[in-house]
Design an enzyme around this catalytic site. Sequence first.
Site, PDB file in Angstrom:
ATOM      1  N   CYS A  28       0.810  -1.222   0.000  1.00  0.00           N
ATOM      2  CA  CYS A  28       0.000   0.000   0.000  1.00  0.00           C
ATOM      3  C   CYS A  28       0.840   1.267   0.000  1.00  0.00           C
ATOM      4  O   CYS A  28       0.298   2.368  -0.125  1.00  0.00           O
ATOM      5  CB  CYS A  28      -0.950  -0.020   1.193  1.00  0.00           C
ATOM      6  N   HIS A  35      -2.612   7.539   6.934  1.00  0.00           N
ATOM      7  CA  HIS A  35      -2.886   6.240   6.320  1.00  0.00           C
ATOM      8  C   HIS A  35      -4.275   5.768   6.746  1.00  0.00           C
ATOM      9  O   HIS A  35      -5.072   5.356   5.902  1.00  0.00           O
ATOM     10  CB  HIS A  35      -1.806   5.244   6.722  1.00  0.00           C
ATOM     11  N   GLU A  62      -0.627   4.736  14.350  1.00  0.00           N
ATOM     12  CA  GLU A  62      -0.361   5.981  13.627  1.00  0.00           C
ATOM     13  C   GLU A  62      -0.640   7.199  14.506  1.00  0.00           C
ATOM     14  O   GLU A  62       0.125   8.169  14.493  1.00  0.00           O
ATOM     15  CB  GLU A  62      -1.197   6.040  12.350  1.00  0.00           C
ATOM     16  N   LYS A  68      -9.631   7.769   3.352  1.00  0.00           N
ATOM     17  CA  LYS A  68     -10.070   6.386   3.111  1.00  0.00           C
ATOM     18  C   LYS A  68     -11.461   6.138   3.679  1.00  0.00           C
ATOM     19  O   LYS A  68     -12.110   5.167   3.309  1.00  0.00           O
ATOM     20  CB  LYS A  68      -9.080   5.390   3.726  1.00  0.00           C
ATOM     21  N   HIS A 106      -9.826   1.811   0.653  1.00  0.00           N
ATOM     22  CA  HIS A 106      -8.365   1.664   0.582  1.00  0.00           C
ATOM     23  C   HIS A 106      -7.982   1.162  -0.800  1.00  0.00           C
ATOM     24  O   HIS A 106      -8.274   0.024  -1.153  1.00  0.00           O
ATOM     25  CB  HIS A 106      -7.918   0.690   1.662  1.00  0.00           C
ATOM     26  N   PHE A 130       1.660  -3.591   3.943  1.00  0.00           N
ATOM     27  CA  PHE A 130       1.999  -4.912   4.466  1.00  0.00           C
ATOM     28  C   PHE A 130       3.483  -5.172   4.207  1.00  0.00           C
ATOM     29  O   PHE A 130       4.011  -4.829   3.151  1.00  0.00           O
ATOM     30  CB  PHE A 130       1.180  -5.997   3.768  1.00  0.00           C
TER      31      PHE A 130
END
Length: 417
Positions: A165, A305, A316, A337, A342, A403
Amino acid sequence: MELKRVVVTGLGALTPLGKTVSEYWDGLVNGVSGAAPITRFDASKFKTQFACEVKGYDPEQYFERKEARKMDLFTQFAVIVADQAVQDANLLDESLDKDRIGVIWGSGIGGLRTFQEECVNFANGDGTPRFNPFFIPKMIADISAGHISIKYGFRGPNFVTVSACASATNALIDSFNYIRLGMVDIVVSGGSEAAVTEAGVGGFNALKALSERNDSPETASRPFDKDRDGFVLGEGAAAIVLEEYEHAKARGAKIYAEIIGGGMSADAYHITAPHPEGLGARNVMQNALKDAGIKPEDVDYINVHGTSTPLGDVGEAKAIEHVFGDHAYNLNISSTKSMTGHLLGAAGAIEAVASILAIQNGIIPPTINHLTDDEQFNPKLNFTFNKAQEREVNIALSNTFGFGGHNTSVIFKKFSE
């Protein structure tokens, strides 16, 4: 050597909120959810039956039928947004040196639909290997950049970054570095993804990464909400033309913003879970600030994110408080998002566009679907819940994490001579 300044001179977007930059921005500032029941396949037996698809997409509005059949959906999306950005930046000018125009793209997964279809067709056959001759060139992630360069004759650096991502933000940082080092004048950058397929949804379901709120898709993406239960899968693309400032100035190009820094780091912790204390997120924001040569208190807005996962959002938020100290409570923070879902490898591109437009318009897009406060988050943090807020934005930072523990941050600044 003195590093060159890099500015943004063109934008393109094809998202679950609209098929142009203006439609996308209108959806963001009005808090529109792009989530709805899946139409690309029968999802009735899946744990998650909804996604953020590009609405009303017809490839024949953009391509000849024969041409479209040679491209996976993620490549179609890439070519469409690149064309928007190329035209926006007026890169069709024949006087431009095409040897010094590159294409650096991002995609985390690439041609998943093509791979799935070809494997299913083979498995359903008699064992005779009957594969589409375009199988491989449709599937491979780098083909998106290849198609863009072929269409316009751009002969500079040409490749695709793959970091889950974080892919599109890695592409932007690579583009930024190539230009400021003087290796090229212009790069068409961005990212695209089209993973709303049986394999995509089923795979993320198996990881327990997706929201399963099938009774209310439009409110399923709930970053920083107590009842968040996973992310909503999205699809689409965005393109950003980055250009050396003096080159842009000499040709009278429109300038949206300046890109002033980029950071990268690794969690070095787990293949899918983020570091619980946000260690990699801390490091990447600090690296970006250092690269930009600015102080934490110079930042006005962070497009986080913020995927709406139980662990990721907490790490985060902790990282922001650690890096920004008391200034964290003066920031506007939002997760777009919550509206787009996403977009995996394309997330960094559409969120960079959102950050640039926040600077341009003085409006912070909201984090929608906030219903219940979570005691894990400091109430002094301004997550811009549910409604856009007007604010002068001189500097915006955009985070994207992937990831494998890949972390990227990019920083944009309001342009001034």
